[in-house]
Structure formats: C-alpha cells, structure tokens
Scaffold this motif. Structure first.
Motif, short mmCIF file in Angstrom:
data_model
loop_
_atom_site.label_atom_id
_atom_site.label_comp_id
_atom_site.label_asym_id
_atom_site.label_seq_id
_atom_site.Cartn_x
_atom_site.Cartn_y
_atom_site.Cartn_z
N ALA A 272 35.79 -34.61 3.32
CA ALA A 272 35.40 -32.92 2.99
C ALA A 272 36.42 -32.12 3.76
CB ALA A 272 34.32 -32.99 3.71
N ALA A 273 36.77 -32.10 4.61
CA ALA A 273 38.09 -31.58 4.93
C ALA A 273 39.38 -31.14 3.39
CB ALA A 273 39.07 -31.68 5.70
N ASP A 274 39.76 -32.55 2.87
CA ASP A 274 40.86 -31.74 1.75
C ASP A 274 40.26 -31.48 0.99
OD1 ASP A 274 42.49 -33.77 3.54
OD2 ASP A 274 41.18 -35.37 2.55
N SER A 275 38.75 -31.89 0.63
CA SER A 275 38.23 -30.78 -0.79
C SER A 275 37.07 -29.98 -0.11
CB SER A 275 37.07 -31.85 -1.49
OG SER A 275 35.99 -32.61 -0.59
N LYS A 276 37.85 -28.99 0.14
CA LYS A 276 37.51 -27.76 0.89
C LYS A 276 36.11 -26.51 -0.13
CE LYS A 276 39.59 -26.88 4.37
NZ LYS A 276 40.30 -25.76 5.57
N CYS A 277 35.17 -25.58 -0.48
CA CYS A 277 34.98 -25.61 -1.64
C CYS A 277 35.31 -24.12 -1.51
CB CYS A 277 33.33 -25.64 -0.99
SG CYS A 277 31.98 -25.16 -2.46
N THR A 278 35.82 -23.80 -2.47
CA THR A 278 35.69 -22.55 -2.49
C THR A 278 34.62 -21.93 -3.39
OG1 THR A 278 36.87 -23.15 -4.64
CG2 THR A 278 38.42 -23.18 -3.23
N CYS A 279 33.82 -21.99 -3.94
CA CYS A 279 32.70 -21.43 -4.44
C CYS A 279 31.61 -20.44 -4.08
CB CYS A 279 31.89 -21.97 -5.30
SG CYS A 279 30.86 -23.31 -4.46
N GLY A 280 31.72 -20.57 -1.92
CA GLY A 280 31.48 -19.57 -1.53
C GLY A 280 29.57 -20.24 -1.22
N ARG A 281 29.27 -21.40 -1.43
CA ARG A 281 28.37 -21.79 -1.22
C ARG A 281 27.51 -22.83 -0.20
NH1 ARG A 281 25.10 -26.60 -4.92
NH2 ARG A 281 23.21 -27.14 -3.58
N VAL A 282 28.78 -22.61 1.17
CA VAL A 282 28.21 -22.89 2.24
C VAL A 282 28.49 -22.10 2.90
CG1 VAL A 282 29.37 -23.79 4.26
CG2 VAL A 282 29.91 -25.44 1.74
N GLU A 283 28.70 -20.58 2.95
CA GLU A 283 28.56 -19.24 3.63
C GLU A 283 27.24 -19.26 3.17
OE1 GLU A 283 31.84 -20.40 2.04
OE2 GLU A 283 33.04 -20.06 3.03
N ASP A 284 27.25 -19.54 1.53
CA ASP A 284 25.44 -18.37 1.97
C ASP A 284 24.54 -19.79 2.27
OD1 ASP A 284 26.89 -16.62 0.58
OD2 ASP A 284 26.85 -18.01 -1.49
N GLU A 285 24.58 -20.97 2.02
CA GLU A 285 23.44 -21.97 2.90
C GLU A 285 23.92 -21.59 4.94
OE1 GLU A 285 21.42 -24.10 1.70
OE2 GLU A 285 22.67 -23.57 -0.50
N GLU A 286 25.15 -21.34 6.12
CA GLU A 286 24.94 -21.41 6.74
C GLU A 286 24.30 -20.17 7.16
OE1 GLU A 286 25.30 -21.57 10.95
OE2 GLU A 286 26.12 -22.75 8.54
#
Length: 554
Positions: free
Chosen positions: A447-461
């Motif tokens: 997961a650390a190597d494949s960081k999401c750049t679409c902003g979905r993680v921030e939106d979920e948080e």
C-alpha cells in the motif's frame, strides 16, 4: 416570358425573369441570426462537446429534414427527384418546369411556377443513421440525465422513412437504439450519482391507447390523466425498471412486434398507429445526508404514423378507417403547430384536446421540454403536394418557442435516517475488511508503494470525520433534550410543593383568626390578603412568628 411574382411566406412563387432573379433569391423562411450562427460555428470548432452540452433552455424547436432516396418502385415508374439542397436551403422545383427543361421545350406564357424554397436547421440527404443522430439528438442525452424533459418525433407522409429513422434495423439501428446506447454509457461513466431508469411503450391506434409491453396489448385500453406535477400521464401504463441497454432493446423489439402494421399500395410495412417510447430517469447523489436533491428527466421518442391519401394508398374497409383516424390526429397536430408557430396569434387558443396524440405532445410542443422534430420527405415527382405540405408545417414548427427547466425535488430526511447511514457505513467497513482478508486490497508495504493520487482516500477520511461529527451532534442533542425533560419535571414538583405549603398556610391562618377573633394580614399565591392583628399576649406573638417563618420559607 414576363410574369408577376409575389413573394409570400410559405406560398407558391412565380418563375422570375432573369433580371429579377437576384431580388427573390433569398429563401422564404428567414434564416437565423448571422452573429449567432458564427458564434455556434466557432464553438463547434473550438470544443464540440461544449457545444453539445450548451444550455438551449430558451430557444426555438429544432427542425431537421431527412430526404430518403428514390425507391425501386418509383424508379421503375420513371419518377425523378424534384429537390435541390444547398447547405440549409431546400428548393422544391416545379415538375412541369423540369420536364420542359429536360425536353428542351418552352413553358406556356400563363404558366405559374410552383417552386418553393425553405430554410431549416439541418438537412440530410444520403446520410447515415449515426450522422442523423449525432447532429439532431446527441445533445439531448446529458440534459435528460440532468432533469430536463426532451422529445424527439418523426413527422412525414407514409413511406417517407419515419420508422426507419426512429427504430431502424439490426444492421442500422435508429435514433431510439443510439440514444439508449449513449445514455447508458454516460450513466456508467458517472460515479458520483445513482440512477434509476423506467421505460414504457404505448401506441395510439384509432384514438385508443394500447400498452405494447404486455402480451395482450390489443385488450388494454389506457386513459390520459392530467397530473399537477408530472403533467399529462398515462393511467395504468406498464413501467419496467431497466439496468442496461440490452434489456431496453429487448423491450423495444417486443413492443415493435406487437405494433399494428399493414401493407398498403404506398408502403409494404406501413405503421397504422403512433408509437410513443418514454424513458424516465431519476438520479441522486451517492453521498447520503439529511436532504437529497432528486433530478427527474423524461425522454419521449415518438414514431408518428404517416399521413396518406386514399387515392394513393387504395385502401378499403378497415385500412381506410385507420387512415382517416391517422389523418385526423395529424390534422390536430398541424393545427397546434399553426397556433403555436404563428407569432400574430400569440395567446391564441391551442387545440391540444382535439386528439390524444396532441394531448400527449402538449409539453413537447409548448411546454417545459427540449424538442427535436425530424421531418422525412420523399423526393419523387409524384409526391410534390405531400412534400410541400409537410415542409410548410415543418417551417412553421421552427417558430415555436420552448423554455425548458430542470425537474428538481429536494427531499428532507428524518433524523432517524442516520440509523440507515450508520448501517451502510458499517456494511462498507465489513466489506473492506473482507477485501483485506482476501488480499484484494493492498496492505503494508504494498500500500505504501502504490499510493493513491486520485484523492479518494482524503475524501473517504473527510466523510468519516463528517459522520463522526454528525454522530456527536446527535448525542449532544439527545442529552440536551433529556436535560430539558428533567428540568420540566423539577419545575412541576416545585409548583406542587408550593401549592401544598400555601394551602397549609391558609388553613393555619384561618384557624388562628378564628381562635383570636381578629384578622391577620398575609398573602397567598392567589394574591388574597388576610389580616392578622396580634395581641400582646405571648401565644399570639408566638403564632405570628411562626407565620413569618413560613412566609420566609416560601
């Protein structure tokens, strides 16, 4: 020869003399504003997608003309084309003049030319189904998903290609199939909204509405009802919920098989009824909250039966009665178009209730709807009268003004809806845990190597933090309500205790006054004054002190 020429709107024009030809070269129907046309051309060249999504909520009805090629029967009968097309200008030539020109003969001196000139938004000749769709109906898909109403209907004489344009074949699908294809593609690409689609398919045969999505369609007799919110609706019609384009195409094919068609002298597969295919789209955002905005759009795809002459079709019996009913409904449609398109008759009565067809098209012609009219005509020389009359009605339809607004409805949810929101979030958490256990979700170093750049993680948080804040606010509200209830109970107990003590004090004062024979002045909760005049003896002083103590306690 020299003739007197009169240029009248949508009226026959005499053949001009050579020196006068430049004076009447302009078409009878006035072209659109040059500045607006140049602006549209620049917008199409810069960004075609932006032009398709442009808001045309307050504009005229879009009218397109499609000219079918000559049929084998017309070619065998030595018929020829009488139409000339120059960009957006259509010229209907006089067959007599063409014959004389081909034979090298001169016209009679008193001959009055029947040449007609019309100007339309789009004219198609030898065009494919895809081209007709892209230039007429493609721009309606996005507005329907945004809550607008839209209508596309084909108008023309029998055998001119209306059903082929709207329905098409398996090799060359028509506008109905192409519209559904793009609509579902747009829905699948939209990840932020939830969509629900329902379709219905009916026909108007001899002024009777039949449901084409049921097996015994000929035994169904549906009625029209006026709804204050939805407008004109069909009572009891079958509305089927669909999820993909294949399911819709199957329903469309089933309805076409049940539709009434018969062979006539003018057309081997002549439609004997008007077919109305409606798609209702409801959408809302996937993010849940206490209020939800619901957009409801409706797309109506209508294949009209063609107007016909008994002398041409050679119909008898039932077919002749069917043709009379068809012509009657189309005449009502023409009257509505005349009343709406004539600027001099602004505010004039529009006879929508003359037929069920015009009543169903009430919103499409003069209401809250984006409307496209595709007029199909035949270029054959023996169809001159039918072609000219059809083009006249289409030319008048261009003047109809439409003003479409989106159908929005704001739904407020009760506070108890938070239970469902919390339940959905818990289900999502369980689903994510299951994915992590099965290895479908990247964990640890992966997961650390494949960081999401679409902003979905921030939106979920941010969404989880919002839900926490909402839950905290809900708990605070519940605690405040509990505290208010407790305060009300305490106030009630205090009021009861005060009344009890006042009653005891009144009884004590009355008994003391009877014993001494003299009134004692005091005041209870009812502002009733009591007079007590104590004597000098010790017992009276003691009683007076007790009364004063009771008053201080109160």
């Amino acid at each position: 020869p020299t003739v007197v020429n009169q240029v009248v709107q949508n009226a026959p024009v005499a053949s001009p003399a050579p020196e006068e030809k430049k004076q009447i070269e302009m078409p009878l129907s006035s072209p659109p504003d040059k500045l607006a046309e140049e602006e549209n051309k620049k917008l199409i060249a810069a960004d075609p997608e932006q032009f398709l999504n442009k808001d045309h909520s307050d504009s005229n009805m879009v009218v397109a003309i499609r000219v079918r090629p000559l049929s084998q029967k017309e070619i065998s009968n030595m018929e020829y084309s009488i139409l000339s097309i120059e960009d957006k200008l259509m010229i209907v030539h006089d067959s007599r003049e063409l014959e004389c020109e081909n034979d090298g003969k001169r016209l009679e001196v008193l001959h009055r030319s029947k040449e007609q000139r019309f100007f339309f938004d789009r004219i198609f000749q030898n065009a494919s189904q895809e081209e007709v769709y892209q230039r007429t109906c493609r721009h309606l898909v996005s507005p329907v998903l945004e809550g607008y109403n839209a209508t596309v209907f084909a108008y023309g004489t029998t055998g001119s290609g209306k059903t082929y344009t709207m329905v098409g074949t398996q090799e060359n699908p028509g506008i109905m199939a192409l519209t559904l294809r793009d609509m579902f593609e747009t829905i699948h690409q939209d990840k932020e909204r939830e969509y629900e689609l329902k379709v219905s398919y009916v026909e108007i045969y001899n002024e009777v509405i039949h449901d084409l999505l049921v097996h015994n369609s000929k035994d169904t007799y549906l009625e029209l009802r006026d709804d204050p919110i939805k407008g004109v609706t069909i009572a009891g019609v079958t509305e089927t919920k669909v999820d993909d384009s294949k399911q819709v195409m199957n329903l469309l094919l089933q309805g076409n098989k049940r539709r009434t068609t018969e062979a006539t002298n003018a057309n081997q597969t002549s439609s004997r009824s008007h077919a109305v295919f409606q798609i209702c789209v409801s959408s809302k955002e996937k993010t849940k909250g206490t209020n939800v905005e619901v957009l409801t759009g409706k797309l109506s795809l209508i294949d009209l039966a063609g107007s016909e002459r008994g002398s041409v079709t050679e119909n008898r019996g039932i077919r002749l009665m069917e043709g009379a009913k068809i012509n009657r409904s189309l005449l009502s449609l023409a009257n509505c178009i005349n009343a709406l398109g004539d600027k001099a008759k602004k505010g004039f009565f529009v006879p929508y209730r003359d037929s069920k067809l015009t009543r169903m098209l009430k919103d499409s012609l003069g209401g809250n709807c984006k409307t496209v009219m595709i007029t199909t005509i035949s270029p054959a020389s023996n169809q001159y009268e039918e072609t000219v009359n059809t083009l006249k009605y289409a030319s008048r339809a261009k003047n109809i003004k439409i003003k479409a607004i989106p159908n929005k409805k704001l739904v407020f949810m009760h506070i108890s809806a938070y239970k469902h929101i919390i339940s959905d979030l818990r289900d999502e958490i369980e689903r994510l845990k299951t994915q992590m256990k099965t290895g479908t979700v990247a964990t640890g170093k992966q997961a650390a190597d494949s960081k999401c750049t679409c902003g979905r993680v921030e939106d979920e948080e941010a969404k989880r933090q919002m839900y926490k804040e909402v839950a905290q606010v809900y708990d605070d509200i519940m605690q405040l309500e509990q505290a208010l209830i407790e305060l009300d109970e305490q106030n009630t107990m205090n009021s009861i205790e005060i009344k009890k003590r006042e009653a005891k004090l009144s009884i004590f004062v009355n008994s003391l006054g009877e014993k001494q024979g003299q009134p004692i002045e005091t005041e209870n909760s009812n502002n009733i004054k009591l007079e007590i005049q104590p004597k000098d003896d010790p017992e009276t002083k003691t009683a007076t002190e007790q009364v004063q103590r009771q008053r201080e306690k109160i």
